[in-house]
Design an enzyme around this catalytic site. Structure first.
Site, PDB file in Angstrom:
ATOM      1  N   ASP A 141       0.842  -1.199   0.000  1.00 11.17           N
ATOM      2  CA  ASP A 141       0.000   0.000   0.000  1.00 11.17           C
ATOM      3  C   ASP A 141       0.876   1.247   0.000  1.00 11.17           C
ATOM      4  O   ASP A 141       1.358   1.688   1.034  1.00 11.17           O
ATOM      5  CB  ASP A 141      -0.917  -0.016   1.240  1.00 11.17           C
ATOM      6  CG  ASP A 141      -1.853   1.194   1.268  1.00 11.17           C
ATOM      7  OD1 ASP A 141      -1.933   1.912   0.258  1.00 11.17           O
ATOM      8  OD2 ASP A 141      -2.512   1.386   2.319  1.00 11.17           O
ATOM      9  N   LYS A 156       1.710   7.927   0.358  1.00 12.87           N
ATOM     10  CA  LYS A 156       2.125   7.951   1.757  1.00 12.87           C
ATOM     11  C   LYS A 156       3.516   8.569   1.867  1.00 12.87           C
ATOM     12  O   LYS A 156       4.294   8.506   0.919  1.00 12.87           O
ATOM     13  CB  LYS A 156       2.183   6.515   2.308  1.00 12.87           C
ATOM     14  CG  LYS A 156       0.837   5.866   2.546  1.00 12.87           C
ATOM     15  CD  LYS A 156       1.007   4.474   3.139  1.00 12.87           C
ATOM     16  CE  LYS A 156      -0.340   3.798   3.377  1.00 12.87           C
ATOM     17  NZ  LYS A 156      -1.146   4.444   4.424  1.00 12.87           N
ATOM     18  N   ASP A 208       0.195  -4.970   4.716  1.00 17.19           N
ATOM     19  CA  ASP A 208      -1.206  -4.606   4.483  1.00 17.19           C
ATOM     20  C   ASP A 208      -2.028  -5.770   3.926  1.00 17.19           C
ATOM     21  O   ASP A 208      -3.206  -5.605   3.591  1.00 17.19           O
ATOM     22  CB  ASP A 208      -1.267  -3.378   3.554  1.00 17.19           C
ATOM     23  CG  ASP A 208      -2.464  -2.486   3.840  1.00 17.19           C
ATOM     24  OD1 ASP A 208      -3.055  -2.604   4.934  1.00 17.19           O
ATOM     25  OD2 ASP A 208      -2.805  -1.670   2.958  1.00 17.19           O
ATOM     26  N   ARG A 240     -11.176  -0.369   2.210  1.00 13.08           N
ATOM     27  CA  ARG A 240     -12.640  -0.433   2.199  1.00 13.08           C
ATOM     28  C   ARG A 240     -13.173  -0.634   0.776  1.00 13.08           C
ATOM     29  O   ARG A 240     -14.239  -1.211   0.593  1.00 13.08           O
ATOM     30  CB  ARG A 240     -13.207   0.832   2.861  1.00 13.08           C
ATOM     31  CG  ARG A 240     -12.806   2.099   2.183  1.00 13.08           C
ATOM     32  CD  ARG A 240     -12.991   3.340   3.070  1.00 13.08           C
ATOM     33  NE  ARG A 240     -11.898   3.492   4.045  1.00 13.08           N
ATOM     34  CZ  ARG A 240     -11.829   4.484   4.928  1.00 13.08           C
ATOM     35  NH1 ARG A 240     -12.793   5.381   5.000  1.00 13.08           N
ATOM     36  NH2 ARG A 240     -10.815   4.559   5.760  1.00 13.08           N
TER      37      ARG A 240
HETATM   38  N1  BES Z   1      -3.263   0.213   5.262  1.00 14.18           N
HETATM   39  C1  BES Z   1      -3.626   1.494   5.725  1.00 14.18           C
HETATM   40  C2  BES Z   1      -3.917   1.516   7.227  1.00 14.18           C
HETATM   41  C3  BES Z   1      -2.723   1.529   8.123  1.00 14.18           C
HETATM   42  C4  BES Z   1      -1.911   2.639   8.201  1.00 14.18           C
HETATM   43  C5  BES Z   1      -2.464   0.453   8.925  1.00 14.18           C
HETATM   44  C6  BES Z   1      -0.832   2.634   9.073  1.00 14.18           C
HETATM   45  C7  BES Z   1      -1.400   0.458   9.799  1.00 14.18           C
HETATM   46  C8  BES Z   1      -0.581   1.551   9.872  1.00 14.18           C
HETATM   47  C9  BES Z   1      -4.890   1.981   5.009  1.00 14.18           C
HETATM   48  O1  BES Z   1      -5.024   1.570   3.707  1.00 14.18           O
HETATM   49  C10 BES Z   1      -4.813   3.459   5.001  1.00 14.18           C
HETATM   50  O2  BES Z   1      -3.951   3.983   4.364  1.00 14.18           O
HETATM   51  N2  BES Z   1      -5.738   4.100   5.709  1.00 14.18           N
HETATM   52  C11 BES Z   1      -5.748   5.510   5.803  1.00 14.18           C
HETATM   53  C12 BES Z   1      -7.193   5.963   5.660  1.00 14.18           C
HETATM   54  C13 BES Z   1      -7.351   7.437   5.504  1.00 14.18           C
HETATM   55  C14 BES Z   1      -6.788   7.889   4.170  1.00 14.18           C
HETATM   56  C15 BES Z   1      -8.809   7.796   5.612  1.00 14.18           C
HETATM   57  C16 BES Z   1      -5.197   5.899   7.165  1.00 14.18           C
HETATM   58  O3  BES Z   1      -5.453   5.203   8.147  1.00 14.18           O
HETATM   59  O4  BES Z   1      -4.454   6.862   7.222  1.00 14.18           O
HETATM   60 ZN    ZN Z   2      -4.097  -0.191   3.202  1.00 12.15          ZN
HETATM   61 MN    MN Z   3      -4.063   2.892   2.352  1.00 14.49          MN
END
Ligand code: BES
Ligand code: ZN
Ligand code: MN
Length: 503
Positions: A272, A279, A290, A353
């Protein structure tokens, strides 16, 4: 590692090492006392001289204890007797295993399983000892050029029960725990593999192997299948990647009565980057984890097959990378999901999601008794619950209670979070049926709210495992969670199913 169950007195064990506990301050446990009696007070002498207080997790290895058939005695500190609970029991077992593995004993007979632990049965103690042992000895060195050779590694562990009448129940508990340990090992390996090797196609190939070994059916849907079905959300995530996405469907049929299956859905984002909503660079490597939801589902399926549980389970794993690129989904793009609902993708990093929602709609065709999705879904869940509990969300309180109870028994806990409608308005979009993000407040809840819109036709629970699926820092690595919770949930369901049939 080989495990077995036995009953008998500690002084009669012909083995490299026997393991007995000492409470703080300097109080011998009952098996330590019987060793002490046979050894004419040798243990109590050592304690009196101050070599061991009994602090939780401390160890003292003794040689030449009189009148014993074993070469060594390992004393393990248990902490205060009144405070000896689940965590203390596990800590003591872990300390024993580590010491045995680091010293000369290649086999041992453990008497810690006979210690009373409040609310816990002999079966629980046997299972937890085996799980903690497998966890403590896990290594991932398949990609090092010279795997670290252990000098005299622990090979065989015998767990004791107090009475002969407990042997067969102990053996069943042990064999189930070993299946769970194998499932956890598989989940850890898949999580730890680097993202250049662990791609969606790799996950699909492994799923086919696991299916074959466990007598399960497996089908893998490719891009064309997804296009034909109309999985606009899953395809939107995969667009930026050179690796083709896969939707893995794995069937375990243990009930053989056509009863409704439990559906397990595991998020399988093999890397991811965030996509166009890229990111930051720091620690981005950890986004190889992920796919830990997918790994946990595969590990659980393998365990269920090894245990031959009498129930039906279907596993669904959407696997893809989330990459930026000229073809990648852009913030503001609107897609149509398999359910027909449209989504405005405001942030391409909220991709979990999107792949889950289409998979949930696809799961409807199996008429599931319950659906549980497992996903490293939000950083917000890590902020809320840290690395201790997974976040649990559900549209059915009875199902939520079942999941919580399984987590409690398995020492793989979840915490029930709210899913009130009041949070839904954060997903409002001016241009589509919903947005894929709900802003900063309550990030793990709005993610669950998004999923809930695709769970209208079945009982559903969602586990956000972002905080528990892996560890960072020096101990960086996949934890294998929540395989223990999921396996326990299915063990309990299989038992309940068999009991209703018997009535
Ligand atoms: N895989 C990530 C969630 C995640 C981030 C898990 C850091 C563990 C550590 C997910 O896909 C993600 O990026 N979520 C975002 C959502 C946001 C953009 C609404 C997040 O949590 O920042
Ligand atoms: Zn993710
Ligand atoms: Mn993500």
């Amino acid at each position: 590692m080989e495990f077995s169950i036995k009953s008998g007195a500690p002084e009669k064990q012909r083995t490299a090492c026997i393991v007995v506990g000492v409470f703080e301050p300097r109080k011998l446990s009952s098996s330590a006392e019987s060793v002490d009696r046979v050894a004419k007070g040798q243990l109590s002498d050592i304690l009196r001289r101050g070599d061991m207080e009994g602090k939780l997790g401390s160890t003292l290895l003794l040689h030449n204890v009189q009148n014993l058939l074993s070469d060594r005695v390992l004393l393990v500190g248990l902490g205060r007797e009144r405070e000896f609970r689940d965590k203390e029991y596990r800590d003591a077992c872990r300390a024993a295993i580590r010491t045995l593995n680091d010293t000369g004993s290649m086999e041992a007979v453990v008497f810690l399983t006979e210690l009373p632990v409040r609310r816990r049965t002999m079966e629980w103690k046997v299972a937890q000892a085996a799980l903690v042992a497998s966890e403590a000895l896990y290594r991932f060195d398949q990609l090092k050029s010279k795997p670290s050779e252990m000098r005299r590694p622990l090979r065989k562990l015998t767990l004791t029960v107090s009475r002969r009448s407990e042997l067969s129940a102990g053996e069943l508990a042990l064999s189930q725990a070993q299946a769970v340990a194998h499932g956890m090992g598989l989940a850890k390996d898949l999580g730890n593999l680097p993202p250049n090797l662990c791609t969606p196609s790799y996950l699909a190939d492994r799923a086919l192997e696991i299916a074959k070994a466990g007598g399960m059916n497996c089908e893998v849907l490719d891009t064309a299948d997804m296009e034909k079905l109309g999985m606009g959300a899953l395809l939107a995530v995969a667009r930026g990647s050179a690796q083709p996405p896969k939707l893995i469907v794995l069937h375990y049929e243990g009930a053989q009565d056509g009863s409704a299956p439990v559906a397990l859905i595991g998020k399988g984002v093999t890397f991811d980057t965030g996509g166009i909503s890229l990111k930051p660079a720091a620690e981005m490597d950890e986004m190889k984890f992920d796919m830990c939801g997918a790994a946990a589902v595969l590990g659980t399926m393998q365990a269920v097959a090894e245990m031959r549980l009498p129930l039906n389970v279907v596993a669904l794993i959407p696997a893809t990378e989330n990459m930026p690129g000229g073809r990648a989904t852009k913030p503001g793009d609107i897609v149509t999901t398999l359910s027909g609902q449209s989504v405005e993708i405001l942030n391409t990093d909220a991709e979990g999601r999107l792949i889950l929602c289409d998979t949930m709609t696809y799961a409807e065709r199996f008429k599931p008794a319950a659906v549980i999705d497992i996903a490293t879904l939000t950083g917000a869940c890590v902020i809320a619950l840290g690395h201790v509990a997974a976040g649990l969300f559900a549209n059915d309180d009875a199902l939520a209670r079942e999941v919580l109870a399984a987590g409690d028994i398995a020492y793989d806990r979840a915490w029930h979070m709210p899913l009130w409608d009041d949070y839904q308005e954060q997903l409002r979009s001016n241009f589509a049926d919903m947005a894929n993000i709900g802003g900063r407040p309550a990030g793990s809840i709005t993610a669950a709210c998004f999923l809930s819109r695709f769970a209208k036709n079945f009982r559903w629970a969602h586990l956000d495992i972002a905080g528990v699926a892996w560890k960072s820092g020096r101990e960086k690595g996949s934890t294998g969670r929540p395989v223990p919770l999921l396996a326990q949930f299915l063990i309990d369901r299989a038992r309940d199913h068999a009991e209703t049939l018997a009535k």
